[in-house]
Design a protein around this motif. Structure first.
Motif, mmCIF file in Angstrom:
data_model
loop_
_atom_site.group_PDB
_atom_site.id
_atom_site.type_symbol
_atom_site.label_atom_id
_atom_site.label_comp_id
_atom_site.label_asym_id
_atom_site.label_seq_id
_atom_site.Cartn_x
_atom_site.Cartn_y
_atom_site.Cartn_z
ATOM 1 N N LEU A 74 -121.840 29.647 -6.190
ATOM 2 C CA LEU A 74 -122.925 29.890 -5.235
ATOM 3 C C LEU A 74 -122.546 30.794 -4.063
ATOM 4 N N VAL A 75 -121.256 30.991 -3.844
ATOM 5 C CA VAL A 75 -120.826 31.683 -2.624
ATOM 6 C C VAL A 75 -121.348 33.120 -2.517
ATOM 7 N N SER A 76 -121.439 33.837 -3.625
ATOM 8 C CA SER A 76 -121.900 35.229 -3.555
ATOM 9 C C SER A 76 -123.353 35.325 -3.090
ATOM 10 N N LYS A 77 -124.167 34.328 -3.452
ATOM 11 C CA LYS A 77 -125.566 34.313 -3.003
ATOM 12 C C LYS A 77 -125.646 34.124 -1.496
ATOM 13 N N VAL A 78 -124.813 33.223 -0.978
ATOM 14 C CA VAL A 78 -124.792 32.977 0.464
ATOM 15 C C VAL A 78 -124.227 34.193 1.202
ATOM 16 N N ALA A 79 -123.179 34.805 0.638
ATOM 17 C CA ALA A 79 -122.547 35.959 1.273
ATOM 18 C C ALA A 79 -123.440 37.187 1.303
ATOM 19 N N ALA A 80 -124.498 37.197 0.494
ATOM 20 C CA ALA A 80 -125.420 38.339 0.467
ATOM 21 C C ALA A 80 -126.439 38.282 1.596
ATOM 22 N N ILE A 81 -126.512 37.160 2.323
ATOM 23 C CA ILE A 81 -127.481 36.999 3.403
ATOM 24 C C ILE A 81 -127.000 37.748 4.643
ATOM 25 N N SER A 82 -127.788 38.693 5.124
ATOM 26 C CA SER A 82 -127.377 39.546 6.246
ATOM 27 C C SER A 82 -127.022 38.752 7.494
ATOM 28 N N GLU A 83 -127.796 37.714 7.798
ATOM 29 C CA GLU A 83 -127.534 36.921 9.004
ATOM 30 C C GLU A 83 -126.205 36.188 8.918
ATOM 31 N N VAL A 84 -125.856 35.747 7.713
ATOM 32 C CA VAL A 84 -124.559 35.094 7.515
ATOM 33 C C VAL A 84 -123.440 36.101 7.734
ATOM 34 N N ARG A 85 -123.582 37.283 7.147
ATOM 35 C CA ARG A 85 -122.560 38.310 7.277
ATOM 36 C C ARG A 85 -122.392 38.739 8.734
ATOM 37 N N LYS A 86 -123.499 38.881 9.441
ATOM 38 C CA LYS A 86 -123.432 39.301 10.845
ATOM 39 C C LYS A 86 -122.636 38.300 11.668
ATOM 40 N N LYS A 87 -122.898 37.018 11.458
ATOM 41 C CA LYS A 87 -122.189 35.964 12.192
ATOM 42 C C LYS A 87 -120.688 35.991 11.893
ATOM 43 N N LEU A 88 -120.344 36.060 10.611
ATOM 44 C CA LEU A 88 -118.939 35.974 10.237
ATOM 45 C C LEU A 88 -118.164 37.254 10.561
ATOM 46 N N VAL A 89 -118.798 38.407 10.384
ATOM 47 C CA VAL A 89 -118.128 39.667 10.732
ATOM 48 C C VAL A 89 -117.791 39.691 12.217
ATOM 49 N N SER A 90 -118.704 39.220 13.051
ATOM 50 C CA SER A 90 -118.457 39.170 14.488
ATOM 51 C C SER A 90 -117.250 38.283 14.804
ATOM 52 N N GLU A 91 -117.168 37.137 14.155
ATOM 53 C CA GLU A 91 -116.044 36.224 14.374
ATOM 54 C C GLU A 91 -114.741 36.834 13.877
ATOM 55 N N GLN A 92 -114.811 37.532 12.735
ATOM 56 C CA GLN A 92 -113.614 38.156 12.168
ATOM 57 C C GLN A 92 -113.101 39.284 13.062
ATOM 58 N N GLN A 93 -113.999 40.091 13.594
ATOM 59 C CA GLN A 93 -113.588 41.187 14.472
ATOM 60 C C GLN A 93 -112.951 40.655 15.748
ATOM 61 N N GLU A 94 -113.441 39.535 16.231
ATOM 62 C CA GLU A 94 -112.868 38.912 17.431
ATOM 63 C C GLU A 94 -111.437 38.456 17.150
ATOM 64 N N MET A 95 -111.209 37.901 15.958
ATOM 65 C CA MET A 95 -109.872 37.429 15.581
ATOM 66 C C MET A 95 -108.857 38.567 15.534
ATOM 67 N N GLY A 96 -109.322 39.771 15.188
ATOM 68 C CA GLY A 96 -108.400 40.886 14.995
ATOM 69 C C GLY A 96 -108.319 41.876 16.137
ATOM 70 N N LYS A 97 -108.845 41.520 17.295
ATOM 71 C CA LYS A 97 -108.883 42.461 18.424
ATOM 72 C C LYS A 97 -107.492 42.935 18.851
ATOM 73 N N GLU A 98 -106.498 42.052 18.730
ATOM 74 C CA GLU A 98 -105.154 42.394 19.210
ATOM 75 C C GLU A 98 -104.258 42.949 18.110
ATOM 76 N N LYS A 99 -104.826 43.246 16.943
ATOM 77 C CA LYS A 99 -104.064 43.717 15.778
ATOM 78 C C LYS A 99 -103.062 42.643 15.340
ATOM 79 N N GLY A 100 -102.060 43.025 14.573
ATOM 80 C CA GLY A 100 -101.114 42.036 14.068
ATOM 81 C C GLY A 100 -101.792 41.016 13.174
#
Length: 237
Positions: free
Chosen positions: A112-138
């Motif tokens: 089921l995960v690919s169906k959930v991952a296709a939802i734009s609102e889900v991607r927007k939320k998680l991409v934002s969190e992921q970018q925050e995690m990587g702000k300092e590189k490393g």
């Protein structure tokens, strides 16, 4: 005085983005790189799996139904975090303060995960969190859109691939070794269906970034993979 050139180089932090199809060993390589470089490792697939598990727990999605609107309305209630497990040597996925590392790796979630991952609102939320995690590189991050969407300026981008048959066999062995009751044909169908959904979804489809290095590991052992990738890392450092 002797100077360890590699140790000196690793003081320069870079971002390593690893994309690719399911069951290509992205997480295994990413974990090994993070450990070698003393970088943060983030398994973005685990984040999408955790959201999928939440949807399943609340009856928003099943094998024959999906109500994305209910999930979208509930996204503020989905709190994701990683907690490092010293015994295992990697960070485990927590959903609303509960360890769900085992639950998110089941074939039911995989279906089921690919169906959930296709939802734009889900991607927007998680991409934002992921970018925050990587702000300092490393950081070493693996997923489907890391080099194209999350970190388009990453210093090293890998795109991992392998034949569907080889990937299905790896996944089958992993689940059998864990004690799950699965059959190979079901796993192969899941791999092929996830490939189709991930590659054709409208929002952030799985594609190789123009500057990514394609890495086909169909007939490559883990040691050889690691050594080849480390050569690329040292080149970037």
């Amino acid at each position: 005085m002797h100077v360890d050139i590699f140790t000196d180089m690793t003081k320069q932090k870079i971002t390593i983005a690893i994309d690719g199809f399911s069951s290509t060993g992205k997480s295994t390589i990413a974990k090994a790189l993070a450990k070698e470089l003393n970088y943060i490792y983030v398994d973005t697939g685990a984040m999408y799996r955790a959201v999928t598990l939440y949807a399943m727990q609340n009856n928003y999605i099943s094998s024959d139904s999906f109500n994305p609107t209910q999930l979208i309305n509930d996204l503020d209630k989905v709190k994701l975090s990683f907690t490092f497990n010293e015994t295992l040597g990697f960070a485990e996925m927590y959903l609303n303060n509960t360890n769900v590392e085992k639950e998110i790796r089941t074939i039911e979630v995989s279906k089921l995960v690919s169906k959930v991952a296709a939802i734009s609102e889900v991607r927007k939320k998680l991409v934002s969190e992921q970018q925050e995690m990587g702000k300092e590189k490393g950081i070493v991050m693996d997923g489907r859109d890391i080099g194209t969407v999350v970190f388009p300026d990453a210093e090293l981008k890998l795109f991992m691939t392998a034949s569907a048959d080889k990937r299905a066999k790896r996944r089958y062995k992993e689940l059998i070794d864990r004690g799950d009751n699965v059959n190979y044909e079901e796993i192969l169908h899941n791999v092929q269906e996830r490939d189709r959904i991930d590659s054709t979804r409208e929002d952030s489809p799985l594609i190789k970034a123009e500057d990514a290095i394609e890495f086909d590991n169909s007939d490559m052992g883990l040691k050889e993979q690691f050594e080849r990738v480390m050569t690329l890392v040292k080149d970037r450092l």
